[in-house]
Design a protein around this motif. Sequence first.
Motif, PDB file in Angstrom:
ATOM      1  N   PHE A   1      50.569   9.915  -5.503  1.00  0.00           N
ATOM      2  CA  PHE A   1      49.186   9.550  -5.178  1.00  0.00           C
ATOM      3  C   PHE A   1      48.942   9.444  -3.676  1.00  0.00           C
ATOM      4  O   PHE A   1      47.872   9.032  -3.255  1.00  0.00           O
ATOM      5  N   GLY A   2      49.944   9.805  -2.868  1.00  0.00           N
ATOM      6  CA  GLY A   2      49.734   9.814  -1.424  1.00  0.00           C
ATOM      7  C   GLY A   2      50.526   8.746  -0.696  1.00  0.00           C
ATOM      8  O   GLY A   2      51.318   8.012  -1.284  1.00  0.00           O
ATOM      9  N   ARG A   3      50.280   8.680   0.598  1.00  0.00           N
ATOM     10  CA  ARG A   3      51.028   7.791   1.485  1.00  0.00           C
ATOM     11  C   ARG A   3      50.502   6.360   1.403  1.00  0.00           C
ATOM     12  O   ARG A   3      49.539   6.081   0.697  1.00  0.00           O
ATOM     13  N   GLN A   4      51.135   5.467   2.164  1.00  0.00           N
ATOM     14  CA  GLN A   4      50.784   4.038   2.173  1.00  0.00           C
ATOM     15  C   GLN A   4      49.286   3.824   2.411  1.00  0.00           C
ATOM     16  O   GLN A   4      48.653   3.025   1.736  1.00  0.00           O
ATOM     17  N   ASN A   5      48.716   4.554   3.381  1.00  0.00           N
ATOM     18  CA  ASN A   5      47.305   4.330   3.726  1.00  0.00           C
ATOM     19  C   ASN A   5      46.345   4.902   2.681  1.00  0.00           C
ATOM     20  O   ASN A   5      45.142   4.734   2.784  1.00  0.00           O
ATOM     21  N   GLU A   6      46.882   5.569   1.661  1.00  0.00           N
ATOM     22  CA  GLU A   6      46.049   6.066   0.567  1.00  0.00           C
ATOM     23  C   GLU A   6      46.210   5.201  -0.686  1.00  0.00           C
ATOM     24  O   GLU A   6      45.834   5.609  -1.785  1.00  0.00           O
TER      25      GLU A   6
END
Length: 196
Positions: free
Chosen positions: A113-118
């Motif tokens: 689902f993406g990186r930490q900020n996502e």
Amino acid sequence: MSSTVIGVLALQGDVREHLAALEGAGAAARPVRRPAELAGVDGLVIPGGESTTMSKLAAAFGLLEPLRARVREGMPAYGSCAGMIMLADKILDPRSGQETIGGIDMIVRRNAFGRQNESFEAALEMDGVPGGPVEGVFIRAPWVESTGAAVRTLAAYDGHPVAVRQGNLLATAFHPELTGDHRVHAAFAELVRAAA
């Protein structure tokens, strides 16, 4: 109050939050760092964290083979986020040297689902958890790419399974331990009591 004890794998990750959620759900809980401690629990939570680090630490602490043996023998286990990856039979994109405990016939994709900020939250209808939607907290979360016939999907998000069960094994891509809602932990505690 039952006499069953649920361990939380305490090598890395959000151990305290799972211990608190289990206690909030009326279960006796304790951290597990060594094979002897693993032998003393009826079920095990594998927390979120960093799955590669967790895999390496489990091997370094001499826990990987005992964990695999207990899961094969039918010990109930619940993995959230990195814990879901640890319970998968296969990782689509493993890091070098990354191993899993296995037990759930599924292929997972790390950080799907993406990186930490996502990171995001979503309300999810979860089969086997009564009382309305659960709040799913997704932090660098995996998703399930595919499952075998014995795996039941309990919740999906955006077309991907994010909560699954196979026999005594439960896994979520999200973190219910971060919400203050203890229903997922209560459902797992019930599974542990039934298996005991």
